[in-house]
Write a protein that holds these residues in place. Structure first.
Motif, PDB file in Angstrom:
ATOM      1  N   VAL A   3       0.714  -1.461  -0.356  1.00  0.00           N
ATOM      2  CA  VAL A   3       0.034  -0.097   0.161  1.00  0.00           C
ATOM      3  C   VAL A   3       1.003   1.483   0.019  1.00  0.00           C
ATOM      4  N   VAL A   4       1.980   1.094   0.667  1.00  0.00           N
ATOM      5  CA  VAL A   4       2.751   1.821   0.885  1.00  0.00           C
ATOM      6  C   VAL A   4       3.561   2.593  -0.646  1.00  0.00           C
ATOM      7  N   VAL A   5       3.584   1.376  -1.033  1.00  0.00           N
ATOM      8  CA  VAL A   5       4.421   1.710  -2.293  1.00  0.00           C
ATOM      9  C   VAL A   5       3.456   1.868  -3.712  1.00  0.00           C
ATOM     10  N   LEU A   6       2.979   2.149  -3.297  1.00  0.00           N
ATOM     11  CA  LEU A   6       1.622   2.323  -4.877  1.00  0.00           C
ATOM     12  C   LEU A   6       0.933   3.544  -4.256  1.00  0.00           C
ATOM     13  N   VAL A   7       0.768   4.509  -2.874  1.00  0.00           N
ATOM     14  CA  VAL A   7       0.360   5.323  -2.504  1.00  0.00           C
ATOM     15  C   VAL A   7       1.854   6.602  -2.791  1.00  0.00           C
ATOM     16  N   VAL A   8       3.182   5.796  -2.813  1.00  0.00           N
ATOM     17  CA  VAL A   8       4.732   7.529  -2.772  1.00  0.00           C
ATOM     18  C   VAL A   8       5.401   7.321  -3.924  1.00  0.00           C
ATOM     19  N   THR A   9       4.469   5.597  -4.751  1.00  0.00           N
ATOM     20  CA  THR A   9       5.392   4.873  -6.318  1.00  0.00           C
ATOM     21  C   THR A   9       5.071   4.826  -6.857  1.00  0.00           C
ATOM     22  N   PRO A  10       3.376   5.610  -7.424  1.00  0.00           N
ATOM     23  CA  PRO A  10       2.049   4.861  -7.865  1.00  0.00           C
ATOM     24  C   PRO A  10       2.990   4.294  -9.573  1.00  0.00           C
ATOM     25  N   ALA A  55       5.512   3.078 -10.759  1.00  0.00           N
ATOM     26  CA  ALA A  55       7.426   2.138  -9.960  1.00  0.00           C
ATOM     27  C   ALA A  55       6.980   0.610 -11.404  1.00  0.00           C
ATOM     28  N   ARG A  56       8.177   1.093 -11.295  1.00  0.00           N
ATOM     29  CA  ARG A  56       7.461  -0.608 -12.850  1.00  0.00           C
ATOM     30  C   ARG A  56       8.006  -1.845 -11.966  1.00  0.00           C
ATOM     31  N   LEU A  57       7.669  -2.752 -12.641  1.00  0.00           N
ATOM     32  CA  LEU A  57       7.394  -4.540 -12.289  1.00  0.00           C
ATOM     33  C   LEU A  57       8.553  -4.968 -12.158  1.00  0.00           C
ATOM     34  N   PRO A  58       9.154  -6.341 -11.605  1.00  0.00           N
ATOM     35  CA  PRO A  58      10.405  -6.830 -11.681  1.00  0.00           C
ATOM     36  C   PRO A  58       9.958  -7.615 -12.618  1.00  0.00           C
ATOM     37  N   ARG A  59      10.983  -7.945 -13.368  1.00  0.00           N
ATOM     38  CA  ARG A  59      10.980  -9.007 -15.381  1.00  0.00           C
ATOM     39  C   ARG A  59      12.154  -9.650 -15.089  1.00  0.00           C
ATOM     40  N   GLY A  60      11.971 -10.807 -15.632  1.00  0.00           N
ATOM     41  CA  GLY A  60      12.735 -11.865 -15.763  1.00  0.00           C
ATOM     42  C   GLY A  60      13.935 -11.984 -14.715  1.00  0.00           C
ATOM     43  N   ARG A  61      15.148 -11.880 -14.860  1.00  0.00           N
ATOM     44  CA  ARG A  61      16.056 -11.619 -14.090  1.00  0.00           C
ATOM     45  C   ARG A  61      16.158 -11.166 -12.962  1.00  0.00           C
ATOM     46  N   GLU A  62      15.269 -10.049 -12.750  1.00  0.00           N
ATOM     47  CA  GLU A  62      15.337  -9.289 -11.436  1.00  0.00           C
ATOM     48  C   GLU A  62      13.871  -9.533 -10.685  1.00  0.00           C
ATOM     49  N   LEU A  63      12.894 -10.443 -11.398  1.00  0.00           N
ATOM     50  CA  LEU A  63      12.091 -10.408 -10.585  1.00  0.00           C
ATOM     51  C   LEU A  63      12.210 -12.070  -9.837  1.00  0.00           C
ATOM     52  N   ALA A  64      13.730 -13.331 -10.682  1.00  0.00           N
ATOM     53  CA  ALA A  64      14.228 -14.277  -9.775  1.00  0.00           C
ATOM     54  C   ALA A  64      15.524 -13.592  -8.934  1.00  0.00           C
ATOM     55  N   GLY A  65      15.537 -12.542  -8.811  1.00  0.00           N
ATOM     56  CA  GLY A  65      16.895 -11.471  -7.613  1.00  0.00           C
ATOM     57  C   GLY A  65      15.417 -11.447  -6.597  1.00  0.00           C
ATOM     58  N   ARG A  91      19.781  -1.144  -9.180  1.00  0.00           N
ATOM     59  CA  ARG A  91      18.600  -1.301 -10.450  1.00  0.00           C
ATOM     60  C   ARG A  91      17.246  -0.843  -9.341  1.00  0.00           C
ATOM     61  N   ARG A  92      16.902  -0.686  -8.738  1.00  0.00           N
ATOM     62  CA  ARG A  92      15.498  -0.815  -7.751  1.00  0.00           C
ATOM     63  C   ARG A  92      16.015   0.247  -6.697  1.00  0.00           C
ATOM     64  N   ASP A  93      15.121   1.208  -5.799  1.00  0.00           N
ATOM     65  CA  ASP A  93      15.630   1.650  -4.855  1.00  0.00           C
ATOM     66  C   ASP A  93      15.017   0.538  -4.261  1.00  0.00           C
ATOM     67  N   PRO A  94      15.789   0.685  -3.040  1.00  0.00           N
ATOM     68  CA  PRO A  94      15.398  -0.160  -1.673  1.00  0.00           C
ATOM     69  C   PRO A  94      13.739   0.258  -1.206  1.00  0.00           C
ATOM     70  N   LEU A  95      13.082   0.782  -1.013  1.00  0.00           N
ATOM     71  CA  LEU A  95      11.322   0.773  -0.684  1.00  0.00           C
ATOM     72  C   LEU A  95      10.759  -0.116  -1.271  1.00  0.00           C
ATOM     73  N   SER A  96      11.210  -0.233  -2.570  1.00  0.00           N
ATOM     74  CA  SER A  96      10.309  -1.494  -3.362  1.00  0.00           C
ATOM     75  C   SER A  96      11.437  -2.349  -3.175  1.00  0.00           C
ATOM     76  N   THR A  97      12.099  -2.821  -3.633  1.00  0.00           N
ATOM     77  CA  THR A  97      13.123  -4.157  -3.098  1.00  0.00           C
ATOM     78  C   THR A  97      12.735  -5.297  -1.980  1.00  0.00           C
ATOM     79  N   GLN A  98      12.601  -4.101  -0.779  1.00  0.00           N
ATOM     80  CA  GLN A  98      12.222  -5.020   0.469  1.00  0.00           C
ATOM     81  C   GLN A  98      11.062  -5.123   0.306  1.00  0.00           C
ATOM     82  N   THR A  99      10.179  -4.436   0.247  1.00  0.00           N
ATOM     83  CA  THR A  99       8.440  -4.523  -0.380  1.00  0.00           C
ATOM     84  C   THR A  99       8.497  -6.388  -1.032  1.00  0.00           C
ATOM     85  N   TRP A 100       8.644  -5.921  -2.266  1.00  0.00           N
ATOM     86  CA  TRP A 100       8.628  -7.476  -2.964  1.00  0.00           C
ATOM     87  C   TRP A 100       9.794  -8.278  -3.387  1.00  0.00           C
ATOM     88  N   SER A 101      10.324  -8.483  -1.719  1.00  0.00           N
ATOM     89  CA  SER A 101      10.940  -9.343  -1.297  1.00  0.00           C
ATOM     90  C   SER A 101      10.063  -9.295   0.068  1.00  0.00           C
TER      91      SER A 101
END
Length: 336
Positions: free
Chosen positions: A73-80, A82-92, A198-208
């Motif tokens: 919810v925070v990410v959607l509000v702060v960085t609506p 923001a690109r979605l991860p794909r491929g290798r980044e998604l796997a990482g 390649r990605r900001d810490p907030l969305s990195t933490q959120t996706w993980s």
């Protein structure tokens, strides 16, 4: 979660330099201090929840799911946009979520359910030493010679902390879990270092956290959990003569033990830089041990206290051993 707030680096996680000025510094110091205090208290709160019937596996699942929902919810509000991860980044991110989030939290909870909170946290705090050794022998990076002093200090310090006295025995499974948590946290540092380039810490933490939540929901589906136990009253120790519902402790672990302190660390790092934030974050095991002493009666002898200081000195040396330090997403949110 219980490890240094961030590894030293040359830039803040947002990609810019740390803010300057007295006001910005004061805000940064205050934010990191409050987050460190919240993470420190969270170890005791988590232990109380587990002593009341929640297993480490279920508690880490509830923490991951709850924190993921809030941060999405925070990410959607702060960085609506923001690109979605794909491929290798998604796997990482998936690997970071399972190895660097789900396993770290679970092993930490197993460790504190069987060991004093301060001891488990000190063992886990040695992760930067493992990262420096990985950089030296696997990545073949140029690592300063102080890494050997760091290793010696951590081993000697832990040896002193292990002097628990004749009436206390160290639990082998708890020690193995704490050591495993240190290894998993080191993996979190290494994996996170690559991803935040390649990605900001907030969305990195959120996706993980999202992937950690998915992992636990597959391992133990939520519908197998008797949610009625969350309404059970938990009697608080230390002569407080107060009972609170279990769901309140779980809510603390999610909101005050993960989401809010994580955001505060980001605020602090942006104003102070990763290096100074890491130094302040090293107060966490001190605060965690003090909280466990007051609330749970987990006291430490003078020799153990000296050992804890020696361990922290070793961690500080390891944090500055790499000539190209890592800047992972904030690992305190993993532990706490």
């Amino acid at each position: 979660m219980s490890a240094p707030s961030v590894s030293p680096g040359t830039a803040s996680p947002s990609g810019g330099s740390a803010s300057s000025g007295t006001a910005g510094t004061a805000v940064g110091v205050g934010a990191v201090l409050v987050s460190t205090l919240l993470f420190a208290v969270n170890g005791t709160v988590s232990k109380l929840a587990m002593q009341s019937g929640l297993s480490p596996e279920r508690l880490v699942e509830l923490r991951s799911v709850g924190s993921a929902v809030v941060l999405v919810v925070v990410v959607l509000v702060v960085t609506p946009r923001a690109r979605l991860p794909r491929g290798r980044e998604l796997a990482g991110l998936a690997l970071l979520g399972v190895v660097g989030m789900a396993m770290v939290q679970w092993l930490y909870f197993v460790a504190i359910s069987r060991l004093p909170v301060g001891l488990a946290l000190l063992i886990e705090f040695t992760a930067p030493v493992l990262v420096a050794l990985w950089a030296r022998f696997v990545l073949r990076e140029d690592v300063r010679a102080r890494v050997w002093w760091a290793l010696a200090a951590c081993v000697a310090g832990l040896g002193l902390v292990a002097q628990v006295g004749p009436d206390v025995r160290l639990d082998l499974l708890g020690l193995v879990a704490a050591g495993g948590a240190a290894v998993s946290l080191a993996a979190y540092y290494v994996l996170g270092d690559r991803l935040v380039r390649r990605r900001d810490p907030l969305s990195t933490q959120t996706w993980s956290l999202v992937f950690a939540a998915l992992f636990w929901m597959v391992a133990q589906p939520l519908w197998t959990f008797d949610s009625g136990v969350l309404a059970d009253d938990v009697a608080l120790p230390a002569g407080l003569d107060v009972a609170v519902p279990l769901w309140l402790l779980v809510a603390w672990v999610v909101v005050l033990g993960t989401v809010i302190p994580y955001v505060l660390v980001l605020v602090g790092v942006r104003r102070l830089g990763p290096g100074r934030s890491a130094v302040i974050g090293m107060l966490e095991p001190v605060g965690a041990a003090a909280t466990a002493w007051v609330v749970l009666g987990e006291s430490m002898t003078p020799v153990q206290l000296v050992g804890g200081v020696v361990v922290l000195v070793g961690v500080a040396l390891a944090e500055t051993a790499r000539r190209r330090p890592t800047v992972p997403p904030v690992p305190d949110a993993v532990l706490g």
